[in-house]
Scaffold this motif. Structure first.
Motif, PDB file in Angstrom:
ATOM      1  N   THR A 120      53.756  43.655  39.010  1.00  0.00           N
ATOM      2  CA  THR A 120      52.783  43.434  40.086  1.00  0.00           C
ATOM      3  C   THR A 120      51.389  43.657  39.523  1.00  0.00           C
ATOM      4  O   THR A 120      51.180  44.496  38.629  1.00  0.00           O
ATOM      5  N   VAL A 121      50.456  42.887  40.036  1.00  0.00           N
ATOM      6  CA  VAL A 121      49.082  42.968  39.552  1.00  0.00           C
ATOM      7  C   VAL A 121      48.132  42.494  40.647  1.00  0.00           C
ATOM      8  O   VAL A 121      48.486  41.628  41.453  1.00  0.00           O
ATOM      9  N   ASN A 122      46.954  43.075  40.676  1.00  0.00           N
ATOM     10  CA  ASN A 122      45.896  42.595  41.567  1.00  0.00           C
ATOM     11  C   ASN A 122      44.962  41.686  40.780  1.00  0.00           C
ATOM     12  O   ASN A 122      44.572  42.013  39.648  1.00  0.00           O
ATOM     13  N   ILE A 123      44.632  40.560  41.394  1.00  0.00           N
ATOM     14  CA  ILE A 123      43.649  39.649  40.819  1.00  0.00           C
ATOM     15  C   ILE A 123      42.454  39.652  41.766  1.00  0.00           C
ATOM     16  O   ILE A 123      42.598  39.433  42.969  1.00  0.00           O
ATOM     17  N   THR A 124      41.270  39.917  41.211  1.00  0.00           N
ATOM     18  CA  THR A 124      40.051  40.036  42.010  1.00  0.00           C
ATOM     19  C   THR A 124      39.174  38.806  41.812  1.00  0.00           C
ATOM     20  O   THR A 124      38.918  38.398  40.679  1.00  0.00           O
ATOM     21  N   VAL A 125      38.733  38.244  42.927  1.00  0.00           N
ATOM     22  CA  VAL A 125      37.782  37.135  42.929  1.00  0.00           C
ATOM     23  C   VAL A 125      36.466  37.716  43.439  1.00  0.00           C
ATOM     24  O   VAL A 125      36.415  38.246  44.557  1.00  0.00           O
ATOM     25  N   ALA A 126      35.411  37.636  42.614  1.00  0.00           N
ATOM     26  CA  ALA A 126      34.128  38.250  42.968  1.00  0.00           C
ATOM     27  C   ALA A 126      33.006  37.220  42.925  1.00  0.00           C
ATOM     28  O   ALA A 126      32.944  36.380  42.021  1.00  0.00           O
ATOM     29  N   SER A 127      32.104  37.304  43.872  1.00  0.00           N
ATOM     30  CA  SER A 127      30.931  36.432  43.900  1.00  0.00           C
ATOM     31  C   SER A 127      30.047  36.718  42.691  1.00  0.00           C
ATOM     32  O   SER A 127      29.804  37.874  42.342  1.00  0.00           O
ATOM     33  N   VAL A 128      29.554  35.663  42.050  1.00  0.00           N
ATOM     34  CA  VAL A 128      28.595  35.819  40.961  1.00  0.00           C
ATOM     35  C   VAL A 128      27.256  36.269  41.531  1.00  0.00           C
ATOM     36  O   VAL A 128      26.531  37.041  40.910  1.00  0.00           O
ATOM     37  N   ASP A 129      26.935  35.829  42.738  1.00  0.00           N
ATOM     38  CA  ASP A 129      25.676  36.177  43.388  1.00  0.00           C
ATOM     39  C   ASP A 129      25.631  37.642  43.804  1.00  0.00           C
ATOM     40  O   ASP A 129      24.597  38.294  43.676  1.00  0.00           O
ATOM     41  N   ASP A 130      26.746  38.170  44.294  1.00  0.00           N
ATOM     42  CA  ASP A 130      26.813  39.552  44.774  1.00  0.00           C
ATOM     43  C   ASP A 130      28.201  40.091  44.472  1.00  0.00           C
ATOM     44  O   ASP A 130      29.156  39.819  45.192  1.00  0.00           O
ATOM     45  N   SER A 131      28.305  40.862  43.396  1.00  0.00           N
ATOM     46  CA  SER A 131      29.615  41.322  42.930  1.00  0.00           C
ATOM     47  C   SER A 131      30.304  42.271  43.902  1.00  0.00           C
ATOM     48  O   SER A 131      31.478  42.594  43.727  1.00  0.00           O
ATOM     49  N   SER A 132      29.603  42.698  44.954  1.00  0.00           N
ATOM     50  CA  SER A 132      30.260  43.530  45.967  1.00  0.00           C
ATOM     51  C   SER A 132      31.071  42.683  46.951  1.00  0.00           C
ATOM     52  O   SER A 132      31.854  43.217  47.729  1.00  0.00           O
ATOM     53  N   LYS A 133      30.898  41.386  46.911  1.00  0.00           N
ATOM     54  CA  LYS A 133      31.643  40.465  47.776  1.00  0.00           C
ATOM     55  C   LYS A 133      32.874  40.002  47.010  1.00  0.00           C
ATOM     56  O   LYS A 133      32.771  39.212  46.063  1.00  0.00           O
ATOM     57  N   VAL A 134      34.047  40.532  47.380  1.00  0.00           N
ATOM     58  CA  VAL A 134      35.280  40.270  46.636  1.00  0.00           C
ATOM     59  C   VAL A 134      36.438  39.948  47.566  1.00  0.00           C
ATOM     60  O   VAL A 134      36.428  40.301  48.748  1.00  0.00           O
ATOM     61  N   ALA A 135      37.439  39.315  46.983  1.00  0.00           N
ATOM     62  CA  ALA A 135      38.746  39.126  47.617  1.00  0.00           C
ATOM     63  C   ALA A 135      39.779  39.537  46.571  1.00  0.00           C
ATOM     64  O   ALA A 135      39.607  39.256  45.387  1.00  0.00           O
ATOM     65  N   VAL A 136      40.827  40.214  47.021  1.00  0.00           N
ATOM     66  CA  VAL A 136      41.874  40.666  46.101  1.00  0.00           C
ATOM     67  C   VAL A 136      43.180  39.988  46.486  1.00  0.00           C
ATOM     68  O   VAL A 136      43.556  39.958  47.659  1.00  0.00           O
ATOM     69  N   VAL A 137      43.840  39.446  45.482  1.00  0.00           N
ATOM     70  CA  VAL A 137      45.142  38.825  45.668  1.00  0.00           C
ATOM     71  C   VAL A 137      46.176  39.733  44.989  1.00  0.00           C
ATOM     72  O   VAL A 137      46.075  39.993  43.787  1.00  0.00           O
ATOM     73  N   ALA A 138      47.140  40.212  45.765  1.00  0.00           N
ATOM     74  CA  ALA A 138      48.231  41.028  45.217  1.00  0.00           C
ATOM     75  C   ALA A 138      49.332  40.077  44.773  1.00  0.00           C
ATOM     76  O   ALA A 138      49.892  39.343  45.581  1.00  0.00           O
ATOM     77  N   VAL A 139      49.640  40.100  43.484  1.00  0.00           N
ATOM     78  CA  VAL A 139      50.608  39.163  42.907  1.00  0.00           C
ATOM     79  C   VAL A 139      51.843  39.928  42.435  1.00  0.00           C
ATOM     80  O   VAL A 139      51.727  40.925  41.712  1.00  0.00           O
ATOM     81  N   THR A 140      52.989  39.430  42.848  1.00  0.00           N
ATOM     82  CA  THR A 140      54.265  39.953  42.354  1.00  0.00           C
ATOM     83  C   THR A 140      54.932  38.853  41.546  1.00  0.00           C
ATOM     84  O   THR A 140      55.128  37.738  42.060  1.00  0.00           O
ATOM     85  N   VAL A 141      55.220  39.159  40.296  1.00  0.00           N
ATOM     86  CA  VAL A 141      55.892  38.188  39.435  1.00  0.00           C
ATOM     87  C   VAL A 141      57.322  38.700  39.221  1.00  0.00           C
ATOM     88  O   VAL A 141      57.530  39.862  38.859  1.00  0.00           O
ATOM     89  N   THR A 142      58.286  37.823  39.484  1.00  0.00           N
ATOM     90  CA  THR A 142      59.705  38.175  39.252  1.00  0.00           C
ATOM     91  C   THR A 142      60.192  37.464  37.995  1.00  0.00           C
ATOM     92  O   THR A 142      59.680  36.390  37.648  1.00  0.00           O
ATOM     93  N   ALA A 143      61.162  38.056  37.337  1.00  0.00           N
ATOM     94  CA  ALA A 143      61.704  37.467  36.115  1.00  0.00           C
ATOM     95  C   ALA A 143      62.402  36.148  36.432  1.00  0.00           C
ATOM     96  O   ALA A 143      63.000  35.996  37.492  1.00  0.00           O
ATOM     97  N   ALA A 144      62.308  35.227  35.503  1.00  0.00           N
ATOM     98  CA  ALA A 144      62.999  33.956  35.673  1.00  0.00           C
ATOM     99  C   ALA A 144      64.505  34.172  35.623  1.00  0.00           C
ATOM    100  O   ALA A 144      64.996  35.058  34.924  1.00  0.00           O
TER     101      ALA A 144
END
Length: 145
Positions: A120-144
């Motif tokens: 599991t990992v969090n991926i953060t998307v942040a505004s270049v204009d204002d780095s305090s403006k973010v969205a976090v995507v929680a990703v779960t990867v399962t084995a093939a």
């Protein structure tokens, strides 16, 4: 009675008339410098007055979103999230993407998530204009399988 003015653009075209003081005008591009504009008092075009050069304010980012906020993907496969910057007319609408662990998953600029290895990992998307403006995507990867 309020003083009114007519506004003329840099080409001498009237862009608005009867504007009350203090002067405001809509329809200008954000974060743009304007030169050679003129005003005329109460429609008297015999005395056009040059307006000093002015720059409009930028439209600041108010938020970033990534939908869905939780994603499951199989290692070696991809999933997709929709990324947007608010407001839609923000002057700087670019964003950066950071995975807390790229050995588990990473994301492309178009929102494609690549499952790499189980975890599991969090991926953060942040505004270049204002780095305090973010969205976090929680990703779960399962084995093939």
């Amino acid at each position: 009675m309020a003083n009114t003015f007519d506004l003329y653009d840099d080409k001498g075209n009237k862009v608005e008339s009867g504007v009350a003081s203090p002067l405001t005008h809509t329809g200008l591009a954000a974060n743009t410098t304007y030169s050679n504009w003129k005003i005329a008092y109460a429609g008297d075009t015999t005395n056009l007055v040059k307006v000093p050069d002015f720059k409009t304010l930028k439209v600041a980012v108010t938020g970033v979103s990534a939908t869905p906020a939780t994603v499951s993907v199989v290692a070696g496969q991809t999933a997709k999230v929709d990324i947007s910057v608010q407001p839609a007319n923000a002057t700087i609408n670019e964003y950066s993407i950071t995975s807390a662990d790229e050995s588990i998953a990473k994301m492309d600029q178009d929102g494609t998530i690549h499952g790499i290895a189980a975890g599991t990992v969090n991926i953060t998307v942040a505004s270049v204009d204002d780095s305090s403006k973010v969205a976090v995507v929680a990703v779960t990867v399962t084995a093939a399988a």
